[in-house]
Every structure is written in structure tokens, then in C-alpha cells.
Design a protein around this motif. Structure first.
Motif, PDB file in Angstrom:
ATOM      1  N   GLY A  77      14.403   8.782  -0.109  1.00 19.58           N
ATOM      2  CA  GLY A  77      13.184   8.050   0.208  1.00 19.58           C
ATOM      3  C   GLY A  77      13.281   7.325   1.527  1.00 19.58           C
ATOM      4  N   ALA A  78      12.160   6.764   1.967  1.00 24.14           N
ATOM      5  CA  ALA A  78      12.095   6.080   3.257  1.00 24.14           C
ATOM      6  C   ALA A  78      13.056   4.908   3.327  1.00 24.14           C
ATOM      7  N   ASN A  79      13.299   4.248   2.177  1.00 24.75           N
ATOM      8  CA  ASN A  79      14.150   3.059   2.147  1.00 24.75           C
ATOM      9  C   ASN A  79      15.427   3.261   1.350  1.00 24.75           C
ATOM     10  N   ASP A  80      15.818   4.518   1.139  1.00 25.91           N
ATOM     11  CA  ASP A  80      16.966   4.821   0.282  1.00 25.91           C
ATOM     12  C   ASP A  80      18.292   4.349   0.868  1.00 25.91           C
ATOM     13  N   VAL A  81      18.342   4.133   2.176  1.00 29.12           N
ATOM     14  CA  VAL A  81      19.573   3.667   2.794  1.00 29.12           C
ATOM     15  C   VAL A  81      19.840   2.207   2.424  1.00 29.12           C
ATOM     16  N   ALA A  82      18.843   1.544   1.833  1.00 27.32           N
ATOM     17  CA  ALA A  82      18.958   0.127   1.440  1.00 27.32           C
ATOM     18  C   ALA A  82      19.122  -0.772   2.660  1.00 27.32           C
ATOM     19  N   LEU A  83      18.447  -0.389   3.754  1.00 27.71           N
ATOM     20  CA  LEU A  83      18.364  -1.205   4.960  1.00 27.71           C
ATOM     21  C   LEU A  83      16.917  -1.192   5.441  1.00 27.71           C
ATOM     22  N   PRO A  84      16.412  -2.319   5.954  1.00 30.01           N
ATOM     23  CA  PRO A  84      15.040  -2.331   6.484  1.00 30.01           C
ATOM     24  C   PRO A  84      15.001  -1.692   7.869  1.00 30.01           C
ATOM     25  N   LEU A  85      14.726  -0.410   7.924  1.00 28.82           N
ATOM     26  CA  LEU A  85      14.809   0.336   9.176  1.00 28.82           C
ATOM     27  C   LEU A  85      13.457   0.539   9.857  1.00 28.82           C
ATOM     28  N   ALA A  86      12.438   0.863   9.083  1.00 26.94           N
ATOM     29  CA  ALA A  86      11.135   1.172   9.662  1.00 26.94           C
ATOM     30  C   ALA A  86      10.457  -0.095  10.173  1.00 26.94           C
ATOM     31  N   PRO A  94       6.680   2.578   1.245  1.00 25.20           N
ATOM     32  CA  PRO A  94       7.445   3.479   0.374  1.00 25.20           C
ATOM     33  C   PRO A  94       7.104   4.935   0.638  1.00 25.20           C
ATOM     34  N   GLY A  95       8.085   5.808   0.415  1.00 26.19           N
ATOM     35  CA  GLY A  95       7.859   7.240   0.563  1.00 26.19           C
ATOM     36  C   GLY A  95       9.018   8.020  -0.008  1.00 26.19           C
ATOM     37  N   LEU A  96       8.746   9.198  -0.529  1.00 27.18           N
ATOM     38  CA  LEU A  96       9.779  10.064  -1.082  1.00 27.18           C
ATOM     39  C   LEU A  96       9.987  11.278  -0.180  1.00 27.18           C
ATOM     40  N   ILE A  97      11.194  11.802  -0.200  1.00 25.12           N
ATOM     41  CA  ILE A  97      11.519  13.038   0.523  1.00 25.12           C
ATOM     42  C   ILE A  97      11.701  14.120  -0.536  1.00 25.12           C
ATOM     43  N   PRO A  98      10.658  14.911  -0.830  1.00 27.25           N
ATOM     44  CA  PRO A  98      10.686  15.860  -1.952  1.00 27.25           C
ATOM     45  C   PRO A  98      11.878  16.811  -1.929  1.00 27.25           C
ATOM     46  N   PRO A 136       0.835  -1.206   0.000  1.00 21.90           N
ATOM     47  CA  PRO A 136       0.000   0.000   0.000  1.00 21.90           C
ATOM     48  C   PRO A 136       0.871   1.257   0.000  1.00 21.90           C
ATOM     49  N   ILE A 137       0.505   2.217  -0.814  1.00 23.35           N
ATOM     50  CA  ILE A 137       1.200   3.503  -0.806  1.00 23.35           C
ATOM     51  C   ILE A 137       0.466   4.414   0.178  1.00 23.35           C
ATOM     52  N   PRO A 138       1.106   4.792   1.272  1.00 27.91           N
ATOM     53  CA  PRO A 138       0.404   5.547   2.316  1.00 27.91           C
ATOM     54  C   PRO A 138       0.007   6.948   1.853  1.00 27.91           C
ATOM     55  N   ASP A 139      -0.998   7.482   2.517  1.00 29.44           N
ATOM     56  CA  ASP A 139      -1.428   8.853   2.199  1.00 29.44           C
ATOM     57  C   ASP A 139      -0.311   9.848   2.498  1.00 29.44           C
ATOM     58  N   THR A 140       0.517   9.513   3.480  1.00 28.05           N
ATOM     59  CA  THR A 140       1.640  10.385   3.850  1.00 28.05           C
ATOM     60  C   THR A 140       2.920   9.871   3.187  1.00 28.05           C
ATOM     61  N   CYS A 141       2.895   9.754   1.866  1.00 27.71           N
ATOM     62  CA  CYS A 141       4.040   9.185   1.144  1.00 27.71           C
ATOM     63  C   CYS A 141       5.097  10.231   0.803  1.00 27.71           C
ATOM     64  N   ALA A 142       4.839  11.490   1.144  1.00 31.09           N
ATOM     65  CA  ALA A 142       5.843  12.543   0.983  1.00 31.09           C
ATOM     66  C   ALA A 142       6.337  12.917   2.375  1.00 31.09           C
ATOM     67  N   LEU A 143       7.621  12.725   2.615  1.00 28.61           N
ATOM     68  CA  LEU A 143       8.181  12.896   3.946  1.00 28.61           C
ATOM     69  C   LEU A 143       9.099  14.112   4.020  1.00 28.61           C
ATOM     70  N   SER A 144       9.107  14.740   5.179  1.00 28.81           N
ATOM     71  CA  SER A 144      10.115  15.764   5.441  1.00 28.81           C
ATOM     72  C   SER A 144      11.358  15.060   5.961  1.00 28.81           C
TER      73      SER A 144
END
Length: 386
Positions: free
Chosen positions: A148-157, A162-166, A49-57
């Protein structure tokens, strides 16, 4: 945890952040939806699921990944604490210790008796603070570069989404002379590919933690060597007792780094191969999904590889914590390995390799995907093995 958060936020405050706007959210949702559709043809891992809050600060990213960072750091803190206790027992037994100090840091009082368990606890807390300080600065720095939320290429959350940091995605695309929507889709492809992998291979989290734990358990502390290094560092000006940050910088520069045992070296080699396999898989899958769809894919991919080679988020993290450097060459080998698996078999075979840790190739197997596949194939006629 609070110390790590405070230090990372302090670092972020010094570099600034922009709030997420409605336009940012809409653009992120559009890019992620497109990427999700394209990736259905490039991997058997199911969509999330792509969350409603898929754009992160940047601050959102810090808060959502903090528990994962703490999980990674915990084995190192425990390893350092155990090493300190072992060193004190070996040198002083269980008796009280008189006049013990590292030059310039908390000078001892003549005649003062410090029980060994108390000193071990103090030093354990000291090392925990050092590692937390290093980790906080690293996370704060990463928050200004990850896209992005997973850009570090580690399962952290705790919950993979998924999410992008604009703000960071826009900076990533500056100067490339590529349309911003194309850059966003490319970064969204990488983001969703990573999220699908982490969600479909939940054992990755424990594997990474165990590798770091193995490293941590192998730490040994030589108090004589540390004292000599500290004294030399202070004499050269590298270490200033009046400036606590200088100790963190000295540690990240290699001061006090314990000699690696064979078990530690093996753990780091396995971790390096795993991180290369993760990044290589993401690259191979994204390339397959976008090959005929993104006009600037070659340039985007080259940009990503160049930035990974010079300033990889994972590289920064593990270099500062355990001295691990993920070779760009190893990542290129991993990408070629995954691409060859698809060429020789299919996407399903490639993705099934992620079912269990023992199915993954070792570092020396990346150069020959064909031989790797043969080693995993059980012959129909087993009579020759009897």
C-alpha cells in the motif's frame, strides 16, 4: 531526485509490473471502504478521503513517494559532504592537494594540484551519487513488495492518502489459503490505520528527518582507514573499480561505515523506538478493529509479523542507509504497550500519546505501560511537591 527515480525504475523494469485494471480498482475501493468503517471504532483519528485512484501500480508508488525518500536521504548526503570537507581541511588545510586518490578510483595525475574546496565538492558529489544509487535500488526493490501507499510505515507522500497496490497484495496472499477479499481487507486496514496516524501526527515527518540529520552531522571520515579498507576490498575481489555497482554493494555491506558517535547512537535508538511504535500501533489498532470480523485474523497477523521480521520494508531501507535494524522484539513490545494502554485506560488516551513527540514512551518504558501512564499523570494534590 532524477537519478533515484531512474535507478528505481530500472530495477522495477527488470522485475516487471502489471497495469491496474478496473476490477483491481473496484476491489481496492471496496476493501478500503470496509476498513475505513471498521477503524472508526478502533481509533479517534478521523477518516481521510479515499481517492478515486486508490489502486496503485508499482510505478505509481515510486512516483508518489519519491519526494519523501529524497527528504530522508538529504541529511545523509549533507553529512557525508561536510565530513569529506572536514577531513580534507584537517589533513591538507586550504592548500592544493597533490596526487590524492582512493586506490582504483580516478587515479591522480603526478604533479597535478587540486584545490581543497574543489576536491571537497567532487567527493561530496561522489557520496551523493553513492547514496542516491543505494536509495534508488532500495526503492525499486520495495516497489515489488509493499502492499500500500503507506506500507513502509513512514509518512512519505506530500499528501497522505490510503491506497493499495493490487499486484503486490495478490502476491502477499499467495499460498495462505485465505479468501482474497479477506486478505485485501486486512491489508486495507493496515493501510488506512497508517494513513490516519500520519495525517493526525504531522510532526512525525520532521522528527524522522531530524533524527537522520543528527546521525548525518555525526559522520566523520578517516581517509587512512577508507584507503586501507578499499585496498583490502579490491585485493579480496569485493570491490572492482571497473564495476561501479560493486561499490554500492560494498557500502551496503558495511564498507566505509563510519564509527558511530554517542549522538548518532542515541539518534538511531530513538528512530528505532519510533518505527517500532508506529508499526506496533498499526498492528494493535487493526487487531482491535478486525478481532470479531475477520475469521483468518490470527493467521493474517502471524503472516504479517513473520514477513516484517524477515523482510520489513523499513528494515531494508534503514539497514542500507544508516545500518539501523528495527528489532522484531521491539515491535512486539510496542504492540503489547499500545494494547495495554487501552486495557488500562481507553482508545482516546492511547491516541493522544501521538499529540507531541515528547509524549511518546522511550524504549525502556515499553515493558511497563502502567508505570508510563503514572509518570504522565499529574496528582490532584501538589502540596507534597512543594
Amino acid at each position: 531526485k532524477e537519478m533515484i527515480r531512474d535507478i528505481s525504475r530500472k530495477f522495477l523494469s527488470a522485475h516487471g509490473e502489471q497495469p491496474v485494471s478496473i476490477a483491481d480498482l473496484n476491489a481496492a475501493q471496496e476493501a478500503l471502504n470496509i476498513a475505513d468503517l471498521w477503524l472508526n471504532e478502533a481509533t479517534v483519528f478521523p477518516p481521510l478521503p479515499i481517492p478515486d485512484t486508490c489502486a496503485l501500480s508499482r510505478r505509481d508508488w515510486i512516483d508518489s513517494t519519491l519526494a519523501g525518500w529524497e527528504e530522508i536521504a538529504k541529511p545523509l548526503v549533507e553529512g557525508m559532504s561536510d565530513a569529506m570537507s572536514a577531513m580534507l581541511r584537517e589533513n591538507f588545510g586550504e592548500s592544493a592537494i597533490e596526487g590524492f586518490n582512493i586506490p582504483g578510483f580516478g587515479a591522480s595525475v603526478p604533479g597535478m594540484q587540486i584545490p581543497q574546496p574543489v576536491l571537497a565538492a567532487i567527493m561530496g558529489t561522489f557520496m551523493s551519487s553513492l547514496i542516491s544509487s543505494q536509495l534508488g535500488q532500495t526503492i525499486g526493490n520495495l516497489s515489488t513488495t509493499v502492499t500500500g501507499a503507506n506500507d513502509v510505515a513512514l509518512p512519505l507522500a506530500k499528501e497522505i492518502r490510503p491506497g493499495l497496490i493490487p499486484q503486490n497484495a495478490n502476491i502477499w496472499g499467495e499460498g495462505l489459503e485465505i479468501e482474497s477479499h479477506e486478505v485485501r481487507i486486512y491489508l486495507a486496514l493496515r493501510e488506512i490505520a497508517a494513513a490516519r496516524l500520519f495525517a493526525s501526527a504531522p510532526w512525525l515527518r520532521g522528527y524522522i528527518r531530524n533524527a537522520i540529520s543528527t546521525y548525518g552531522k555525526g559522520i566523520r571520515v578517516d581517509i587512512t582507514a577508507i584507503t586501507e579498507q578499499a585496498q583490502e576490498a579490491m585485493n579480496s575481489g569485493q570491490l572492482d573499480p571497473a564495476n561501479p555497482e560493486s561499490l554500492t554493494l560494498a557500502l551496503s555491506g558495511g564498507l566505509f561505515t563510519p564509527e558511530e558517535t554517542p549522538a548518532q547512537k542515541s539518534a538511531l535508538e530513538n528512530l528505532e523506538t519510533l518505527l517500532a511504535l508506529i508499526d506496533g500501533w498499526i498492528d494493535a489498532v487493526v487487531t482491535q478493529a478486525a478481532r470479531d470480523r475477520l475469521p483468518s485474523l490470527i493467521k493474517l497477523r502471524e503472516t504479517q509479523q513473520r514477513r516484517r521480521a524477515t523482510k520489513s520494508p523499513t528494515q531494508e531501507l534503514f539497514a542500507s542507509l544508516v545500518g539501523l535494524e528495527v528489532s522484531p522484539r521491539r515491535t512486539r513490545e510496542a504492540t503489547a504497550f499500545w494494547e495495554k494502554i487501552v486495557e488500562l485506560r481507553d482508545v482516546k488516551t492511547r491516541d493522544e500519546i501521538w499529540d507531541e513527540a515528547f509524549l511518546l514512551p522511550r524504549g525502556e518504558q515499553l515493558a511497563d505501560a502502567g508505570a508510563f501512564l503514572k509518570s504522565r499523570t499529574v496528582p490532584d494534590d501538589l502540596s507534597g511537591l512543594i
